[in-house]
Design a protein around this motif. Structure first.
Motif, PDB file in Angstrom:
ATOM      1  N   ALA A  61      38.502   2.463   9.686  1.00 26.29           N
ATOM      2  CA  ALA A  61      37.360   2.278  10.593  1.00 26.29           C
ATOM      3  C   ALA A  61      36.134   1.742   9.869  1.00 26.29           C
ATOM      4  CB  ALA A  61      37.025   3.596  11.286  1.00 26.29           C
ATOM      5  N   GLU A  62      36.124   1.819   8.528  1.00 30.98           N
ATOM      6  CA  GLU A  62      34.962   1.361   7.759  1.00 30.98           C
ATOM      7  C   GLU A  62      35.134  -0.051   7.209  1.00 30.98           C
ATOM      8  OE1 GLU A  62      34.022   4.246   4.770  1.00 30.98           O
ATOM      9  OE2 GLU A  62      34.205   5.935   6.167  1.00 30.98           O
ATOM     10  N   ILE A  63      36.229  -0.746   7.567  1.00 27.64           N
ATOM     11  CA  ILE A  63      36.417  -2.122   7.131  1.00 27.64           C
ATOM     12  C   ILE A  63      35.450  -3.014   7.905  1.00 27.64           C
ATOM     13  CG2 ILE A  63      38.026  -4.048   6.950  1.00 27.64           C
ATOM     14  CD1 ILE A  63      38.722  -1.801   5.089  1.00 27.64           C
ATOM     15  N   ASP A  64      34.618  -3.762   7.187  1.00 33.65           N
ATOM     16  CA  ASP A  64      33.582  -4.591   7.814  1.00 33.65           C
ATOM     17  C   ASP A  64      33.954  -6.062   7.897  1.00 33.65           C
ATOM     18  OD1 ASP A  64      31.785  -2.347   7.939  1.00 33.65           O
ATOM     19  OD2 ASP A  64      31.459  -2.608   5.788  1.00 33.65           O
ATOM     20  N   ALA A  65      34.973  -6.485   7.156  1.00 34.50           N
ATOM     21  CA  ALA A  65      35.340  -7.905   7.155  1.00 34.50           C
ATOM     22  C   ALA A  65      36.796  -8.042   6.726  1.00 34.50           C
ATOM     23  CB  ALA A  65      34.434  -8.701   6.218  1.00 34.50           C
ATOM     24  N   LEU A  66      37.442  -9.101   7.197  1.00 32.34           N
ATOM     25  CA  LEU A  66      38.801  -9.432   6.786  1.00 32.34           C
ATOM     26  C   LEU A  66      38.834 -10.903   6.385  1.00 32.34           C
ATOM     27  CD1 LEU A  66      42.163  -8.429   8.419  1.00 32.34           C
ATOM     28  CD2 LEU A  66      41.770 -10.773   7.670  1.00 32.34           C
ATOM     29  N   LEU A  67      39.250 -11.161   5.155  1.00 33.12           N
ATOM     30  CA  LEU A  67      39.362 -12.527   4.637  1.00 33.12           C
ATOM     31  C   LEU A  67      40.832 -12.807   4.369  1.00 33.12           C
ATOM     32  CD1 LEU A  67      36.384 -12.504   2.079  1.00 33.12           C
ATOM     33  CD2 LEU A  67      36.338 -12.900   4.558  1.00 33.12           C
ATOM     34  N   PHE A  68      41.327 -13.910   4.911  1.00 33.51           N
ATOM     35  CA  PHE A  68      42.748 -14.242   4.818  1.00 33.51           C
ATOM     36  C   PHE A  68      42.939 -15.547   4.064  1.00 33.51           C
ATOM     37  CE2 PHE A  68      46.395 -16.449   7.086  1.00 33.51           C
ATOM     38  CZ  PHE A  68      47.385 -15.819   6.354  1.00 33.51           C
ATOM     39  N   GLY A  69      43.808 -15.515   3.028  1.00 31.80           N
ATOM     40  CA  GLY A  69      44.088 -16.699   2.235  1.00 31.80           C
ATOM     41  C   GLY A  69      45.522 -17.153   2.385  1.00 31.80           C
ATOM     42  N   THR A  70      45.752 -18.469   2.535  1.00 31.36           N
ATOM     43  CA  THR A  70      47.097 -19.004   2.677  1.00 31.36           C
ATOM     44  C   THR A  70      47.077 -20.523   2.542  1.00 31.36           C
ATOM     45  OG1 THR A  70      49.066 -19.023   4.097  1.00 31.36           O
ATOM     46  CG2 THR A  70      46.943 -19.309   5.174  1.00 31.36           C
ATOM     47  N   THR A  71      48.231 -21.100   2.254  1.00 34.56           N
ATOM     48  CA  THR A  71      48.411 -22.547   2.409  1.00 34.56           C
ATOM     49  C   THR A  71      49.399 -22.813   3.544  1.00 34.56           C
ATOM     50  OG1 THR A  71      50.310 -22.768   0.905  1.00 34.56           O
ATOM     51  CG2 THR A  71      48.110 -22.844  -0.086  1.00 34.56           C
ATOM     52  N   SER A  72      49.818 -21.741   4.243  1.00 37.25           N
ATOM     53  CA  SER A  72      50.828 -21.850   5.297  1.00 37.25           C
ATOM     54  C   SER A  72      50.262 -21.378   6.631  1.00 37.25           C
ATOM     55  CB  SER A  72      52.069 -21.015   4.939  1.00 37.25           C
ATOM     56  OG  SER A  72      52.505 -21.265   3.631  1.00 37.25           O
TER      57      SER A  72
END
Length: 479
Positions: A61-72
């Motif tokens: 519940a305390e996650i403030d951001a999600l960053l996703f890395g991929t080349t697919s």
């Protein structure tokens, strides 16, 4: 202290021996095996599983951001990170962002997360990275590539590894690339790629980091850097002055393959699983230059780890029987579709029922306590209307209650579709859906299962995702 507080990885259960690929083309095998995403897996579903593994015991519940890395990337104009965030049931008032088109997408996302936490714009940031690239048939890359995902939570409390600093190098050259309409990864002449590209840029970044912080190779407990192949990895370690046996993290190439943008973070997860307080970790990654980062392991690393370890995932596997099955799973040969794959989706219906379809929410009746999935406005036990609490069932464990094997609905590469009714949790909420990652002949009543987020079918140009059952493996409730 800013650093990494939680970590986890995901490796698909399917593997293919490189000998199988080599035999088809009548060429030399590079040895070992590679991981292969199932036909219902992609970069998004693997990132979801890595994130769920990482978040075991974390303050979700305390996650403030999600960053996703991929080349697919599954979507070229739609945020992949937003779908991942919903599937792992993060709150809606968070920042989401995709990092794409580079093998440094994972380390780039990690550095951005560290900056966000250090600046105070976010308290906890989930970084997840996933890749499933394709090498040209008969190429070395076809054997060397693998599929996998990793996830890390970056925060400033109870961190298991503090971030000490970084050093980056940018380098423009055409060595490994894909154009917008390419299916396979393109490469230039290997001596040029490895010498002028990989070796030179990684040396610049790693040496620059050591000089910046007044360190020598002997001061590093574990050097973590992916490589295109084992020979280049050994060569780089030797030229930098690292002891290959004691200081250098296993590349996983022989057991897993190179997982693209996710590979550096996967190796970091593996190093953290075995790390001890006080150890200094050096992480580096190549792609149009190189990133190098420095971490120090803290006493918090000794707390009980709840995640399903990479070591266990590497050991628990199902072997693909043929190269043809590999081509089919990768979408390189077209299979005859069954009835489930001729359905036409509705973006409106998916949006309306998104809490059940994507977030896997059921409804628990406030009057009698019955939990149902999907959510029901009227309780079929006591008849109360619109009097329920939303509950997530995706993280519950369950048992097969009953099942049937449908021999008419499947794909030609997976002709039998197991249809499952499973009971989850103490409330025995029942879930009806398909089973994946298993031999249909091994399914039985009472079999332990869990829920996984998977691709179902594509219609009207829209990939459709839902939840399936998957056998519980040796990870048990640690998964």
């Amino acid at each position: 202290m800013t650093g990494i507080s939680f970590f986890g990885g995901y490796i698909p259960v399917y593997r293919l021996k490189r000998d199988v690929i080599a035999d088809i083309w009548g060429r030399h095998s590079l040895g070992g095996e590679r991981s292969v995403a199932n036909n219902d897996e992609d970069a998004i579903t693997m990132a979801v599983e890595a994130s769920r593994n990482c978040l075991k015991g974390a303050p979700t519940a305390e996650i403030d951001a999600l960053l996703f890395g991929t080349t697919s990337s599954v979507f070229k104009e739609k945020m992949n990170a937003a779908l991942i965030s919903a599937a792992i049931d993060l709150k809606e008032n968070i920042s989401t962002l995709d990092f794409t088109n580079s093998l440094r997408s994972g380390t780039g996302a990690l550095m951005a997360a560290l900056d966000k936490v250090k600046s105070g714009s976010a308290k906890n940031v989930l970084v997840t990275c996933s890749d499933c690239r394709l090498g040209y048939p008969r190429s070395d890359e076809e054997q060397l590539f693998g599929d996998g995902a990793a996830a890390l939570v970056v925060g400033d409390e109870n961190v298991v590894a503090t971030f000490e600093g970084h050093y980056c190098v940018s380098n423009e050259m055409m060595d490994v690339w894909r154009n917008s309409n390419d299916t396979f990864v393109r490469t230039w002449e290997k001596r040029f790629i490895l010498g002028e590209g990989y070796i030179n840029n990684m040396k610049r970044a790693i040496k620059g980091l050591l000089e910046k912080y007044g360190l020598e190779p002997k001061d590093i407990s574990k050097a973590i850097f992916p490589a295109p192949d084992s020979r280049s990895h050994k060569r780089l370690a030797s030229q930098l002055g690292f002891d290959l046996k004691t200081q250098v993290q296993d590349t996983l190439l022989s057991k897993l393959g190179h997982c693209g943008a996710a590979h550096a973070l996967l190796m970091l997860v593996g190093a953290l699983e075995d790390a001890r307080p006080g150890e200094r970790l050096l992480l580096a990654c190549y792609g149009d230059g190189a990133d190098a980062m420095l971490f120090t392991v803290t006493d918090a690393i000794e707390r009980k780890m709840l995640q399903y370890t990479l070591r266990a995932q590497l050991e628990e596997k199902l072997m693909l029987p043929s190269y043809a099955r590999f081509l089919s799973y990768k979408g390189l040969v077209e299979t005859v579709p069954g009835e489930p794959f001729r359905l036409m989706p509705s973006a409106t219906v998916t949006w309306r029922d998104r809490k059940s379809i994507i977030r896997c929410h059921g409804s628990r009746c406030n009057s009698c306590g019955l939990t149902t999935f999907p959510m029901q406005r009227i309780c079929y036990n006591c008849g109360s209307k619109d009097d329920f609490t939303e509950v997530r069932i995706a993280d519950l464990e369950g048992l097969v209650y009953t099942f049937t094997l449908d021999n008419l609905a499947g794909r030609s590469d997976d002709p039998v579709v197991p249809q499952i009714i499973a009971e989850f949790g103490g409330s025995k909420v029942r879930f009806y859906g398909m089973m994946t990652d298993c031999d249909p002949e091994e399914i039985k009543v009472g079999m332990p299962v869990r829920l996984v987020f998977r691709w179902i079918y594509e219609g009207a140009g829209m990939p459709n995702y839902f939840w399936k059952c998957s056998p519980m493996r040796n990870g048990g409730n640690d998964l």
